[in-house]
Write a protein that holds these residues in place. Structure first.
Motif, short mmCIF file in Angstrom:
data_model
loop_
_atom_site.label_atom_id
_atom_site.label_comp_id
_atom_site.label_asym_id
_atom_site.label_seq_id
_atom_site.Cartn_x
_atom_site.Cartn_y
_atom_site.Cartn_z
N HIS A 150 15.84 37.45 89.84
CA HIS A 150 14.68 37.11 89.03
C HIS A 150 13.77 36.23 89.85
O HIS A 150 14.17 35.19 90.33
CB HIS A 150 15.15 36.41 87.76
N SER A 174 25.25 39.03 79.73
CA SER A 174 24.04 38.30 80.10
C SER A 174 22.97 39.25 80.64
O SER A 174 21.80 39.17 80.26
CB SER A 174 24.37 37.23 81.14
N LEU A 175 23.38 40.15 81.50
CA LEU A 175 22.42 41.12 82.05
C LEU A 175 21.91 42.06 80.96
O LEU A 175 20.72 42.39 80.92
CB LEU A 175 23.07 41.91 83.19
N ASN A 210 21.54 41.38 77.86
CA ASN A 210 20.59 40.62 77.04
C ASN A 210 19.25 40.47 77.73
O ASN A 210 18.22 40.34 77.06
CB ASN A 210 21.16 39.23 76.71
N ASP A 211 19.24 40.45 79.05
CA ASP A 211 18.00 40.28 79.81
C ASP A 211 17.17 41.56 79.91
O ASP A 211 16.01 41.51 80.30
CB ASP A 211 18.30 39.78 81.22
N ALA A 237 12.07 41.85 79.80
CA ALA A 237 11.95 41.36 81.18
C ALA A 237 10.89 42.19 81.92
O ALA A 237 10.61 43.33 81.56
CB ALA A 237 13.29 41.47 81.89
N TYR A 279 12.28 43.36 87.38
CA TYR A 279 13.55 42.71 87.06
C TYR A 279 14.47 43.66 86.29
O TYR A 279 15.67 43.70 86.55
CB TYR A 279 13.26 41.44 86.26
N ILE A 302 18.25 44.88 87.06
CA ILE A 302 19.35 44.74 86.10
C ILE A 302 20.10 46.07 85.96
O ILE A 302 21.33 46.09 85.95
CB ILE A 302 18.82 44.29 84.72
#
Length: 101
Positions: A2, A37-38, A40-41, A45, A49, A53
């Motif tokens: 990021h 976590s990825l 959720n991103d 985004a 990015y 991911i």
């Protein structure tokens, strides 16, 4: 991965492969947290990015796999498949690379 702008292809691939190897070295809980976590991103985004991911998710699934990720496979496949259907050609390429891990 990021940052303030797009990264070059080699940086994306190296970062994604590195996350895959890190997931392999970590325990199942770490790998599952990293994957969540990825996932959720992915939503909201920036395009560059999100492509990173998608590739990282594929690398993690290929490198680590295991029972801890079993419950996350449907979410991962759905996210990568959705990105592969994007109207943004560059995002399609990275998502398809993620499918191949």
């Amino acid at each position: 991965m990021h940052g303030k702008g797009p990264t070059c292809e080699s940086q994306r691939r190296a970062s994604s492969e590195g996350l895959g190897l890190l997931a392999r070295l970590g325990n199942d809980m770490f790998t599952a947290r990293l994957t969540r976590s990825l996932l959720n991103d992915v939503t909201g985004a920036p395009e560059h990015y999100v492509g990173s991911i998608a590739l990282a998710l594929g690398c993690i699934q290929r490198s680590a796999g295991g029972m801890a990720l079993l419950s996350l496979v449907p979410s991962t496949v759905h996210s990568i498949s959705s990105l592969a259907k994007s109207s943004i050609a560059n995002l399609q390429v990275w998502a398809l690379s993620g499918e191949n891990g």
